[in-house]
Design an enzyme around this catalytic site. Structure first.
Site, short mmCIF file in Angstrom:
data_model
loop_
_atom_site.label_atom_id
_atom_site.label_comp_id
_atom_site.label_asym_id
_atom_site.label_seq_id
_atom_site.Cartn_x
_atom_site.Cartn_y
_atom_site.Cartn_z
N SER A 1 21.18 30.29 -27.18
CA SER A 1 21.39 31.55 -25.92
C SER A 1 20.67 31.22 -24.98
CB SER A 1 20.96 32.89 -26.78
OG SER A 1 20.94 33.89 -25.93
N TYR B 1 15.08 37.85 -31.85
CA TYR B 1 16.21 36.99 -31.39
C TYR B 1 15.68 35.99 -30.39
CZ TYR B 1 20.89 36.18 -29.43
OH TYR B 1 21.94 35.60 -29.11
P1 NAD Z 1 29.85 38.40 -33.43
O1 NAD Z 1 29.28 39.31 -33.86
O2 NAD Z 1 31.24 38.40 -32.99
O3 NAD Z 1 29.94 36.95 -34.46
C1 NAD Z 1 28.82 36.81 -35.25
C2 NAD Z 1 29.35 35.79 -36.62
O4 NAD Z 1 28.37 35.61 -37.67
C3 NAD Z 1 30.53 36.79 -37.18
O5 NAD Z 1 31.74 35.76 -37.58
C4 NAD Z 1 30.12 37.34 -38.55
O6 NAD Z 1 30.90 37.53 -39.53
C5 NAD Z 1 28.78 36.32 -38.72
N1 NAD Z 1 27.85 36.40 -39.69
C6 NAD Z 1 26.96 37.51 -39.62
N2 NAD Z 1 26.13 37.56 -40.51
C7 NAD Z 1 26.35 36.59 -41.24
C8 NAD Z 1 25.92 36.09 -42.62
N3 NAD Z 1 24.73 36.73 -43.24
N4 NAD Z 1 26.49 35.01 -43.23
C9 NAD Z 1 27.54 34.34 -42.40
N5 NAD Z 1 28.01 34.74 -41.39
C10 NAD Z 1 27.51 35.69 -40.88
O7 NAD Z 1 28.82 37.71 -32.47
P2 NAD Z 1 28.99 36.60 -31.15
O8 NAD Z 1 28.69 36.98 -30.00
O9 NAD Z 1 30.08 35.73 -31.48
O10 NAD Z 1 27.87 35.55 -31.69
C11 NAD Z 1 27.76 34.32 -31.97
C12 NAD Z 1 26.45 33.50 -31.86
O11 NAD Z 1 26.50 33.40 -30.32
C13 NAD Z 1 25.12 34.00 -32.32
O12 NAD Z 1 24.52 33.13 -32.70
C14 NAD Z 1 24.52 34.65 -31.34
O13 NAD Z 1 23.44 34.86 -31.07
C15 NAD Z 1 25.36 33.61 -29.99
N6 NAD Z 1 25.17 34.37 -28.59
C16 NAD Z 1 26.11 35.28 -28.32
C17 NAD Z 1 26.01 35.92 -27.23
C18 NAD Z 1 26.71 36.87 -26.63
O14 NAD Z 1 26.72 37.30 -25.45
N7 NAD Z 1 27.81 37.26 -27.32
C19 NAD Z 1 25.16 35.26 -26.14
C20 NAD Z 1 24.36 34.32 -26.40
C21 NAD Z 1 24.55 33.87 -27.85
#
Ligand code: NAD
Length: 273
Positions: A155, A168
């Site tokens: 991130s 986080y």
């Molecule tokens: P999201 O909530 O849409 O997706 C998260 C995914 O992780 C889902 O498929 C969920 O089912 C899965 N998950 C949750 N708990 C789990 C578990 N115990 N075991 C297995 N899978 C599990 O979120 P996102 O925004 O797509 O985030 C994905 C990654 O990107 C994360 O690591 C997040 O920190 C990172 N990220 C997101 C953003 C953003 O702005 N959306 C920014 C920076 C980083």
């Protein structure tokens, strides 16, 4: 046995013959990455939470649209045994794991003095430790094969901090550190490891934190989007899941062979401040 139709769909694609495990690919960025890797010709192991019927449909679509194989593994990555088993089962299914995308993650927004300890533990377990356990489980085989791609979805918060996200930010900084260590260990064996560092991408994870951030900062939802989320991003727009997918597909390809140990922002200029 591959059919002729499947074989011809894959022809000429950069990840043809590769097998990719994408954690947390039932939603958001992980799903975008799974789609991009499948479009580039890789077989996919989908993982994450959600309703089984919907996930089965998602796997069918990934397979049909891209002429690849897509299977679902329901490993709960909060559990280190399950994290290891995800790799073992994927190897049974496909004979190898070439590409590992550690993407599953959760968030919690709260000031430190009231930050729930169980939230700290679960965020560290999923956002950091799970990536160690999956990497550990496939690293020896990648080194022996002379090819491997580990892509950690960190991130912008792996590079800089924001208040109220202590667990986080700590986990994502740790994930960038793990990325560098794995890059050094894999370098001589054709195994690369990089971190993608997205800024704000409109996904369910961001949607869920808007109300908590509004409460923590005394703002409205619109205020959070304008003054907190997009205030950090000079482009003034959310990054797209497809942009993350495209970078992951490039890093996974042969063209990415010399990119290793990097933490690559997709953050509209946020960390350039
Ligand atoms: P999201 O909530 O849409 O997706 C998260 C995914 O992780 C889902 O498929 C969920 O089912 C899965 N998950 C949750 N708990 C789990 C578990 N115990 N075991 C297995 N899978 C599990 O979120 P996102 O925004 O797509 O985030 C994905 C990654 O990107 C994360 O690591 C997040 O920190 C990172 N990220 C997101 C953003 C953003 O702005 N959306 C920014 C920076 C980083």
């Amino acid at each position: 046995m591959e059919t002729k139709a499947l074989e011809s769909k894959r022809e000429g694609r950069p990840l043809r013959g590769r097998v990719a495990v994408v954690t947390g690919s039932t939603s958001g960025i992980g799903l975008g990455i799974a789609r991009a890797l499948a479009a580039a010709g890789a077989d996919i192991v989908v993982n994450g939470l959600g309703g089984r019927a919907e996930i089965d449909r998602l796997c069918e679509r990934l397979a049909d649209e891209n002429g690849v194989k897509a299977v679902y593994d329901d490993a709960d990555l909060m559990d280190k045994v399950e994290a290891r088993k995800l790799i073992v089962r994927s190897t049974w299914s496909f004979g190898k794991v070439d590409i590992l995308v550690n993407n599953a993650g959760v968030q919690h927004v709260s000031q430190i003095e009231s930050f729930p300890e169980e939230k700290w533990d679960s965020i560290l377990a999923l956002n950091l430790s799970a990536a160690f356990h999956t990497t550990k489980a496939c690293f020896a085989a990648m080194k022996a094969a002379g090819f491997g791609r580990v892509i950690n979805i960190a991130s912008a918060h792996g590079l800089v901090a924001s208040p109220f996200k202590s667990a986080y930010v700590a986990a994502k900084h740790g994930l960038v550190g793990l990325t560098k260590a794995a890059a050094l260990e894999g370098a001589e064996f054709g195994v690369t490891c990089n971190a993608i560092c997205p800024g704000y991408v409109w996904t369910p994870l961001v949607e869920r934190q808007i109300d908590d951030t509004a409460a923590a900062r005394g703002l409205t939802r619109e205020g959070v989007i304008r003054d907190v989320l997009l205030a950090a991003q000079p482009t003034k727009r959310f990054a797209e899941v497809e942009e993350n997918g495209a970078l992951a597909a490039f890093l996974a390809s042969d063209a990415g062979a010399s990119i290793t140990g990097a933490a690559l922002p997709i953050d509209g200029g946020w960390t350039a401040h």
